[in-house]
Write an enzyme that holds these catalytic residues in place. Structure first.
Site, PDB file in Angstrom:
ATOM      1  N   SER A  22      90.861  30.971  17.323  1.00  0.00           N
ATOM      2  CA  SER A  22      89.533  30.672  16.801  1.00  0.00           C
ATOM      3  C   SER A  22      88.862  31.947  16.297  1.00  0.00           C
ATOM      4  CB  SER A  22      88.686  30.051  17.910  1.00  0.00           C
ATOM      5  OG  SER A  22      87.492  29.513  17.402  1.00  0.00           O
ATOM      6  N   CYS A  25      83.925  37.029  16.465  1.00  0.00           N
ATOM      7  CA  CYS A  25      83.292  38.222  15.927  1.00  0.00           C
ATOM      8  C   CYS A  25      83.622  39.436  16.797  1.00  0.00           C
ATOM      9  CB  CYS A  25      81.788  38.033  15.833  1.00  0.00           C
ATOM     10  SG  CYS A  25      81.297  36.852  14.574  1.00  0.00           S
ATOM     11  N   TYR A 182      74.186  29.232  11.255  1.00  0.00           N
ATOM     12  CA  TYR A 182      74.219  30.129  10.106  1.00  0.00           C
ATOM     13  C   TYR A 182      73.840  29.342   8.845  1.00  0.00           C
ATOM     14  CZ  TYR A 182      76.294  33.140  13.595  1.00  0.00           C
ATOM     15  OH  TYR A 182      76.492  33.866  14.743  1.00  0.00           O
TER      16      TYR A 182
END
Length: 365
Positions: A22, A25, A182
């Site tokens: 996955s 960040c 986002y």
């Protein structure tokens, strides 16, 4: 029904199993460039046997970063560093994927290990953030400038340009990040999108940006290569984006060339109460798969091989995406194969430590 270690074919790509790294960040870039950290971080998960290794959220514009240390693909100069990673990942038998992202109003923030997240001002390397409206995400975040229709068209083209660079770098899969509060998710949710133009108000208008971006990416992304979309299936708040809307959007994205919906949740509202528990997001993947007739990926507190196997064999999702568990154990897929009685190929350099039945992995170019 397939098993966790059965191959999975999407368009012209066949994955060796149903385990996906996955996007995670790393907050370790300078000016968006990939470096040795990204090579080792992603490369070790490919060595560990994941069938698809995804980059972290990779910003399509400099202003689309979450933090000043985010990975980027807004410049042709970013391609070489990413291509180096792609070559290594693919040499280990894993496909290489990239998540294309724009942080919207949640951008220009500090690093997570520097204390509570807060806005980074332009004087300290930050920038002016944008969003559907002028409402900030929460206290401590910057106030966004509302995007005009012209600005929105420019961002859609930035996603397309980023996808073209991803192709030049050699990626096998692109994923459009439309989740976690986002930019695209900000437009989807009626709680963050109170616009009164063609990009706000009705469901048809709120999903417009997401569909225009997928259209723009699909125009430059080859027919033989898969396109994923990550959605937050629910805001976990009454009156917000929810699973019913996610199912309908997934149908429309399928018809526009999206091949898999990566089913996450939340992130758009700082006040949301999320009932976190093992596999708590799997029902989203199950329902979208069943009702939208599109492949799905399940994500969220999937930790054991038996749990992952059950998700696949029961038909609840087509693949599983692991994040924190792969941080704890980059070789989780090899261990899962052993625990489940499957034969998984090992890197030839590691065969001396492999189970007796393991064979050497065939290198890919």
């Amino acid at each position: 029904m397939p098993h966790l270690f059965d191959p999975m074919t999407i368009r012209g790509l066949t994955l060796a199993n149903r385990i996906v790294v996955s996007p995670m960040c790393e907050y370790s870039s300078s000016e968006g460039f990939a470096n040795d950290w990204h090579l080792v971080h992603l490369g070790s998960r490919a060595v560990g046997g994941a069938a698809l290794t995804m980059t972290e959220a990779t910003a399509v514009t400099a202003e689309g970063r979450i933090s000043p240390a985010d990975l980027g693909i807004w410049s042709d100069r970013h391609v070489d560093g990413l291509a180096r990673i792609v070559r290594f990942v693919r040499s280990q038998g894993s496909a290489a994927g990239i998540q294309l992202a724009h942080a919207g109003r949640k951008g220009s923030t500090s690093l997570p290990w520097d204390g509570p997240l807060r806005a980074v001002p332009p004087s300290a390397g930050g920038w002016q953030v944008v969003g559907p409206t002028a409402d900030p995400f929460s206290d401590g975040y910057a106030t966004p400038v509302p995007l005009s229709a012209g600005d929105i068209a420019t961002i859609a083209e930035a996603f397309a340009a980023a996808a073209a660079r991803a192709l030049a770098a050699g990626f096998d899969v692109v994923e459009v990040h439309a989740a976690h509060g986002y930019l695209i998710h900000e437009f989807l949710s009626p709680l963050s999108n109170t616009r009164a133009d063609q990009y706000g108000g009705s469901f048809e208008h709120r999903v417009r940006l997401c569909m225009e971006i997928v259209d723009a990416v699909r125009r430059v992304w080859p027919d033989g290569r898969p396109l994923f979309v990550r959605l937050s299936a629910t805001d976990w708040t009454d009156g917000g984006w929810d699973l019913d809307q996610s199912v309908e959007l997934s149908r429309r994205l399928r018809d526009r060339g999206a091949d898999l919906i990566d089913c996450s949740s939340g992130g758009n509202l700082s006040t949301a109460k999320v009932p976190v528990a093992p596999g708590y997001q799997v029902p989203f993947a199950e329902r979208i798969r069943r009702e939208a007739n599109v492949a799905t990926g399940a994500v969220g507190l999937i930790t054991s091989p038996q749990q992952a196997e059950e998700i696949i064999t029961s038909g609840r999702a087509d693949c599983v995406l692991l994040a924190r568990e792969l941080l704890r154990d980059p070789y989780w897929p090899l261990r899962a194969a052993r625990d489940l009685g499957h034969r998984a190929p090992w890197p030839k350099q590691y065969l001396r430590a492999a189970p007796p039945e393991a064979g050497a992995r065939s290198a890919k170019g």
